[in-house]
Every structure is written in structure tokens, then in C-alpha cells.
Design a protein around this motif. Structure first.
Motif, short mmCIF file in Angstrom:
data_model
loop_
_atom_site.label_atom_id
_atom_site.label_comp_id
_atom_site.label_asym_id
_atom_site.label_seq_id
_atom_site.Cartn_x
_atom_site.Cartn_y
_atom_site.Cartn_z
N ALA A 53 0.84 -1.20 0.00
CA ALA A 53 0.00 0.00 0.00
C ALA A 53 0.87 1.24 0.00
O ALA A 53 2.04 1.20 0.39
CB ALA A 53 -0.92 0.01 1.22
N ILE A 55 0.50 5.82 0.47
CA ILE A 55 -0.34 6.93 0.90
C ILE A 55 0.36 8.24 0.56
O ILE A 55 1.58 8.36 0.71
CB ILE A 55 -0.65 6.84 2.41
CG1 ILE A 55 -1.67 7.90 2.82
CG2 ILE A 55 0.62 6.94 3.24
CD1 ILE A 55 -2.24 7.65 4.23
N THR A 57 0.85 11.75 1.81
CA THR A 57 0.68 12.37 3.12
C THR A 57 0.04 13.75 3.05
O THR A 57 -0.46 14.25 4.04
CB THR A 57 2.03 12.49 3.83
OG1 THR A 57 2.89 13.35 3.05
CG2 THR A 57 2.70 11.14 4.01
N THR A 61 -4.70 10.32 0.26
CA THR A 61 -5.07 9.36 -0.77
C THR A 61 -4.25 8.09 -0.60
O THR A 61 -3.03 8.15 -0.43
CB THR A 61 -4.81 9.94 -2.17
OG1 THR A 61 -5.56 11.15 -2.31
CG2 THR A 61 -5.25 8.96 -3.24
N THR A 62 -4.93 6.96 -0.66
CA THR A 62 -4.25 5.69 -0.49
C THR A 62 -4.34 4.84 -1.75
O THR A 62 -5.27 4.98 -2.55
CB THR A 62 -4.84 4.89 0.69
OG1 THR A 62 -6.24 4.70 0.47
CG2 THR A 62 -4.63 5.63 2.00
N TYR A 63 -3.39 3.96 -1.87
CA TYR A 63 -3.33 3.02 -2.98
C TYR A 63 -3.01 1.66 -2.38
O TYR A 63 -2.14 1.54 -1.52
CB TYR A 63 -2.23 3.42 -3.97
CG TYR A 63 -2.37 4.82 -4.50
CD1 TYR A 63 -1.83 5.90 -3.80
CD2 TYR A 63 -3.07 5.06 -5.67
CE1 TYR A 63 -1.98 7.20 -4.27
CE2 TYR A 63 -3.22 6.35 -6.15
CZ TYR A 63 -2.68 7.41 -5.44
OH TYR A 63 -2.84 8.68 -5.91
N TYR A 64 -3.72 0.64 -2.84
CA TYR A 64 -3.51 -0.71 -2.32
C TYR A 64 -3.31 -1.70 -3.46
O TYR A 64 -3.96 -1.62 -4.50
CB TYR A 64 -4.72 -1.17 -1.50
CG TYR A 64 -4.80 -0.59 -0.11
CD1 TYR A 64 -5.48 0.60 0.12
CD2 TYR A 64 -4.23 -1.26 0.97
CE1 TYR A 64 -5.56 1.13 1.39
CE2 TYR A 64 -4.33 -0.74 2.25
CZ TYR A 64 -4.99 0.46 2.45
OH TYR A 64 -5.08 0.98 3.72
N THR A 73 -3.90 -2.18 6.44
CA THR A 73 -4.35 -0.80 6.47
C THR A 73 -3.15 0.12 6.63
O THR A 73 -2.38 -0.02 7.59
CB THR A 73 -5.33 -0.54 7.62
OG1 THR A 73 -6.44 -1.43 7.50
CG2 THR A 73 -5.83 0.89 7.59
N ILE A 74 -3.00 1.03 5.70
CA ILE A 74 -1.91 2.01 5.77
C ILE A 74 -2.45 3.30 6.36
O ILE A 74 -3.57 3.71 6.08
CB ILE A 74 -1.29 2.25 4.38
CG1 ILE A 74 0.02 3.04 4.50
CG2 ILE A 74 -2.28 2.93 3.43
CD1 ILE A 74 0.80 3.10 3.18
N SER A 75 -1.63 3.93 7.20
CA SER A 75 -2.00 5.21 7.78
C SER A 75 -0.72 5.96 8.11
O SER A 75 0.38 5.40 8.03
CB SER A 75 -2.86 5.03 9.03
OG SER A 75 -2.14 4.32 10.02
N SER A 107 0.01 13.50 -5.31
CA SER A 107 -0.81 12.32 -5.20
C SER A 107 -0.80 11.47 -6.46
O SER A 107 -0.65 10.25 -6.39
CB SER A 107 -2.25 12.71 -4.84
OG SER A 107 -3.05 11.54 -4.74
#
Length: 132
Positions: A53, A55, A57, A61-64, A73-75, A107
Motif C-alpha cells: 500500500a 499513501i 501524506t 489518498t491511499t493506494y492498495y 491498512t496504511i496510515s 498524489s
């Protein structure tokens, strides 16, 4: 120069959970963690590295990777310059070295960087071992 350091790996039983962390430090005035692309990859012994994943910052926006959407889960926390990866329902096949990677944003570039595994800075990795 940007330094990336992973932590939080270890040996766990199948079905358990882990939270990996990745802290970023820099002396470069050109790099801002709060507007960067951060990602997690892993590489099991004898296998190719695979993306988990990413992200951005600056906006969250996240990508998996499709295979990671259910249990990973990325954070991240801008104030702490720290990236996280929560892994639930661990399986023996999750055993691997987990790497954190960093690069500039924005992003849309983050997505391309993740799916091409093209990042400027990489950590040394943290080992996750899952036993059945």
C-alpha cells in the motif's frame, strides 16, 4: 538526505495482528514529509518484492495492491513523520521482510510510483515471521 527506519516486526502466531511503523528523518530542505508519497512493500525469501500500500501524506489518498485490501491498512501521522501498516489475521504466507519507502508527492505521482515500485528512499526493513 532522507532516512527511513522501520520497526514493529516480530514473530507472531497465525491469526494475530501487528502494526509496523516507519519513521522519516531528513536534513534536506527540498523534502517535506507532509507532502510526500510513503509506501510499504514486502519481500519473502526467494520471491520478488511486492507492493502492499501507499499513501500521499498531503491529502491521505491511499493506494492498495488488490491482494492487500482485506487485511492491511496504511496510515500515517504528519506530526510524528511516521507511517504505519496495520496487519490483521496474519497468515504464515505473510512472513517476509517489510520495507518502507519514501519519495516526493504529489498524489497522482504517488500512485504511479507505488505501482512501479519506483521510490527514492528505502529503509532496511523489519522482519515479520508468522507461525502456524
Amino acid at each position: 538526505q532522507v532516512q527511513v527506519v522501520e520497526s514493529g516486526g516480530g514473530s507472531v502466531q497465525a491469526g494475530g495482528s501487528l502494526r509496523l511503523s516507519c519513521t522519516v528523518s531528513t536534513s534536506s530542505s527540498g523534502y517535506a514529509y507532509s507532502r510526500s508519497c510513503m509506501a510499504w512493500f514486502r519481500q519473502a525469501s526467494g520471491k520478488e518484492r511486492e507492493g502492499i500500500a501507499a499513501i500521499y501524506t498531503g491529502g491521505g489518498t491511499t493506494y492498495y495492491n488488490d491482494s492487500a485490501k482485506d487485511r492491511f491498512t496504511i496510515s500515517q501521522d504528519n506530526a510524528k513523520r511516521t507511517l504505519y501498516l496495520q496487519i490483521n489475521s496474519l497468515k504464515p504466507e505473510d512472513t517476509a521482510m517489510y520495507y518502507c519507502a519514501a519519495d516526493y508527492g504529489p498524489s497522482d505521482v504517488c500512485g504511479r510510483s507505488f505501482f512501479s515500485a519506483d521510490f527514492r528512499w528505502w529503509g532496511q526493513g523489519t522482519q515479520v515471521t508468522v507461525s502456524s
